[in-house]
Motif scaffolding. Structure first.
Motif, PDB file in Angstrom:
ATOM      1  N   LEU A  58       0.843  -1.182   0.000  1.00 39.48           N
ATOM      2  CA  LEU A  58       0.000   0.000   0.000  1.00 39.48           C
ATOM      3  C   LEU A  58       0.886   1.241   0.000  1.00 39.48           C
ATOM      4  O   LEU A  58       1.684   1.441   0.915  1.00 39.48           O
ATOM      5  N   PHE A  59       0.770   2.023  -1.028  1.00 35.67           N
ATOM      6  CA  PHE A  59       1.561   3.247  -1.152  1.00 35.67           C
ATOM      7  C   PHE A  59       0.755   4.440  -0.681  1.00 35.67           C
ATOM      8  O   PHE A  59      -0.449   4.497  -0.853  1.00 35.67           O
ATOM      9  N   ARG A  60       1.435   5.402  -0.125  1.00 39.80           N
ATOM     10  CA  ARG A  60       0.840   6.686   0.230  1.00 39.80           C
ATOM     11  C   ARG A  60       1.264   7.677  -0.840  1.00 39.80           C
ATOM     12  O   ARG A  60       2.344   7.570  -1.415  1.00 39.80           O
ATOM     13  N   SER A  61       0.429   8.653  -1.107  1.00 43.51           N
ATOM     14  CA  SER A  61       0.760   9.634  -2.132  1.00 43.51           C
ATOM     15  C   SER A  61       0.277  11.016  -1.705  1.00 43.51           C
ATOM     16  O   SER A  61      -0.367  11.169  -0.689  1.00 43.51           O
ATOM     17  N   GLY A  62       0.614  12.003  -2.513  1.00 43.54           N
ATOM     18  CA  GLY A  62       0.218  13.371  -2.230  1.00 43.54           C
ATOM     19  C   GLY A  62       1.431  14.235  -1.976  1.00 43.54           C
ATOM     20  O   GLY A  62       2.550  13.883  -2.329  1.00 43.54           O
ATOM     21  N   GLU A  63       1.205  15.385  -1.369  1.00 37.54           N
ATOM     22  CA  GLU A  63       2.273  16.325  -1.066  1.00 37.54           C
ATOM     23  C   GLU A  63       2.358  16.532   0.440  1.00 37.54           C
ATOM     24  O   GLU A  63       1.384  16.320   1.161  1.00 37.54           O
ATOM     25  N   ILE A  64       3.524  16.960   0.907  1.00 34.16           N
ATOM     26  CA  ILE A  64       3.686  17.286   2.318  1.00 34.16           C
ATOM     27  C   ILE A  64       3.223  18.729   2.499  1.00 34.16           C
ATOM     28  O   ILE A  64       3.742  19.626   1.833  1.00 34.16           O
ATOM     29  N   PRO A  65       2.259  18.977   3.370  1.00 30.68           N
ATOM     30  CA  PRO A  65       1.768  20.349   3.536  1.00 30.68           C
ATOM     31  C   PRO A  65       2.776  21.247   4.254  1.00 30.68           C
ATOM     32  O   PRO A  65       3.553  20.782   5.088  1.00 30.68           O
ATOM     33  N   GLU A  66       2.753  22.539   3.923  1.00 33.75           N
ATOM     34  CA  GLU A  66       3.623  23.509   4.597  1.00 33.75           C
ATOM     35  C   GLU A  66       3.359  23.546   6.098  1.00 33.75           C
ATOM     36  O   GLU A  66       4.227  23.899   6.882  1.00 33.75           O
ATOM     37  N   SER A  67       2.170  23.168   6.511  1.00 36.75           N
ATOM     38  CA  SER A  67       1.811  23.206   7.933  1.00 36.75           C
ATOM     39  C   SER A  67       2.618  22.224   8.780  1.00 36.75           C
ATOM     40  O   SER A  67       2.553  22.273  10.005  1.00 36.75           O
ATOM     41  N   ILE A  68       3.402  21.359   8.144  1.00 36.10           N
ATOM     42  CA  ILE A  68       4.230  20.418   8.901  1.00 36.10           C
ATOM     43  C   ILE A  68       5.217  21.159   9.804  1.00 36.10           C
ATOM     44  O   ILE A  68       5.639  20.646  10.833  1.00 36.10           O
ATOM     45  N   ASP A  82       9.745   4.991   0.242  1.00 35.64           N
ATOM     46  CA  ASP A  82       9.062   3.966  -0.553  1.00 35.64           C
ATOM     47  C   ASP A  82       7.571   4.238  -0.737  1.00 35.64           C
ATOM     48  O   ASP A  82       6.743   3.358  -0.529  1.00 35.64           O
ATOM     49  N   ASN A  83       7.240   5.455  -1.115  1.00 36.06           N
ATOM     50  CA  ASN A  83       5.853   5.810  -1.385  1.00 36.06           C
ATOM     51  C   ASN A  83       5.771   6.527  -2.716  1.00 36.06           C
ATOM     52  O   ASN A  83       6.671   6.409  -3.544  1.00 36.06           O
ATOM     53  N   LYS A  84       4.719   7.259  -2.911  1.00 37.01           N
ATOM     54  CA  LYS A  84       4.535   8.005  -4.152  1.00 37.01           C
ATOM     55  C   LYS A  84       4.263   9.479  -3.861  1.00 37.01           C
ATOM     56  O   LYS A  84       3.461  10.115  -4.539  1.00 37.01           O
ATOM     57  N   PHE A  85       4.924  10.005  -2.838  1.00 32.56           N
ATOM     58  CA  PHE A  85       4.779  11.420  -2.545  1.00 32.56           C
ATOM     59  C   PHE A  85       5.423  12.218  -3.660  1.00 32.56           C
ATOM     60  O   PHE A  85       6.407  11.797  -4.263  1.00 32.56           O
ATOM     61  N   ARG A  86       4.887  13.402  -3.920  1.00 30.22           N
ATOM     62  CA  ARG A  86       5.379  14.218  -5.030  1.00 30.22           C
ATOM     63  C   ARG A  86       5.415  15.682  -4.607  1.00 30.22           C
ATOM     64  O   ARG A  86       5.017  16.029  -3.510  1.00 30.22           O
ATOM     65  N   GLY A  87       5.900  16.498  -5.509  1.00 31.48           N
ATOM     66  CA  GLY A  87       5.974  17.926  -5.245  1.00 31.48           C
ATOM     67  C   GLY A  87       7.274  18.282  -4.555  1.00 31.48           C
ATOM     68  O   GLY A  87       8.195  17.475  -4.467  1.00 31.48           O
ATOM     69  N   GLU A  88       7.334  19.504  -4.075  1.00 31.34           N
ATOM     70  CA  GLU A  88       8.537  19.967  -3.410  1.00 31.34           C
ATOM     71  C   GLU A  88       8.484  19.663  -1.926  1.00 31.34           C
ATOM     72  O   GLU A  88       7.408  19.627  -1.332  1.00 31.34           O
ATOM     73  N   LEU A  89       9.651  19.455  -1.347  1.00 24.72           N
ATOM     74  CA  LEU A  89       9.717  19.357   0.108  1.00 24.72           C
ATOM     75  C   LEU A  89       9.434  20.747   0.661  1.00 24.72           C
ATOM     76  O   LEU A  89       9.891  21.741   0.096  1.00 24.72           O
ATOM     77  N   PRO A  90       8.679  20.849   1.751  1.00 25.18           N
ATOM     78  CA  PRO A  90       8.402  22.176   2.318  1.00 25.18           C
ATOM     79  C   PRO A  90       9.701  22.910   2.645  1.00 25.18           C
ATOM     80  O   PRO A  90      10.674  22.301   3.102  1.00 25.18           O
ATOM     81  N   SER A  91       9.705  24.204   2.417  1.00 25.32           N
ATOM     82  CA  SER A  91      10.912  24.991   2.688  1.00 25.32           C
ATOM     83  C   SER A  91      11.173  25.134   4.180  1.00 25.32           C
ATOM     84  O   SER A  91      12.293  25.378   4.596  1.00 25.32           O
ATOM     85  N   VAL A 124      12.998  10.404   3.136  1.00 23.54           N
ATOM     86  CA  VAL A 124      12.028  10.642   2.069  1.00 23.54           C
ATOM     87  C   VAL A 124      12.483   9.989   0.762  1.00 23.54           C
ATOM     88  O   VAL A 124      12.024  10.342  -0.316  1.00 23.54           O
ATOM     89  N   ASP A 125      13.398   9.032   0.875  1.00 28.73           N
ATOM     90  CA  ASP A 125      13.945   8.370  -0.304  1.00 28.73           C
ATOM     91  C   ASP A 125      12.880   7.535  -1.020  1.00 28.73           C
ATOM     92  O   ASP A 125      11.898   7.128  -0.439  1.00 28.73           O
ATOM     93  N   ARG A 126      13.140   7.346  -2.319  1.00 31.58           N
ATOM     94  CA  ARG A 126      12.290   6.530  -3.181  1.00 31.58           C
ATOM     95  C   ARG A 126      10.836   7.037  -3.230  1.00 31.58           C
ATOM     96  O   ARG A 126       9.896   6.318  -2.925  1.00 31.58           O
ATOM     97  N   ASN A 127      10.706   8.304  -3.629  1.00 33.45           N
ATOM     98  CA  ASN A 127       9.417   8.934  -3.871  1.00 33.45           C
ATOM     99  C   ASN A 127       9.504   9.679  -5.194  1.00 33.45           C
ATOM    100  O   ASN A 127      10.302   9.314  -6.047  1.00 33.45           O
ATOM    101  N   ASP A 128       8.723  10.722  -5.346  1.00 34.06           N
ATOM    102  CA  ASP A 128       8.763  11.518  -6.563  1.00 34.06           C
ATOM    103  C   ASP A 128       8.852  13.007  -6.220  1.00 34.06           C
ATOM    104  O   ASP A 128       8.210  13.841  -6.848  1.00 34.06           O
TER     105      ASP A 128
END
Length: 85
Positions: free
Chosen positions: A1-11, A24-33, A44-48
């Protein structure tokens, strides 16, 4: 089971977060600054993830001891940030 989406800035407001394991998921987008300064380990290895990884973001994380981000599409250099640890 993969998780996907983006990490919100609210982190950034997760001030008690010590370890971020998203490998080992399918997260995408930029890492929050702005990631929580309390983080000791980031995996956060092996994502997008893509975009630039700024050295200042890593340097401001005084407790960070491990950072794993291979197999993404990130740009930038971490350099010798960890050489003093």
């Amino acid at each position: 089971l993969f998780r996907s989406g983006e990490i919100p800035e609210s982190i950034e407001s997760c001030s008690k977060l010590f370890r971020l394991y998203l490998s080992d998921n399918k997260f995408r987008g930029e890492l929050p600054s702005s990631l929580p300064h309390s983080l000791q380990e980031i995996r956060v290895d092996r994502n997008d993830f893509n975009g630039s990884l700024t050295l200042d973001t890593i340097r401001n994380m005084k407790h960070l001891r491990e950072f794993h981000a291979d197999r993404n599409r990130l740009e930038g250099e971490v350099g010798d940030v960890f050489s003093g640890t």
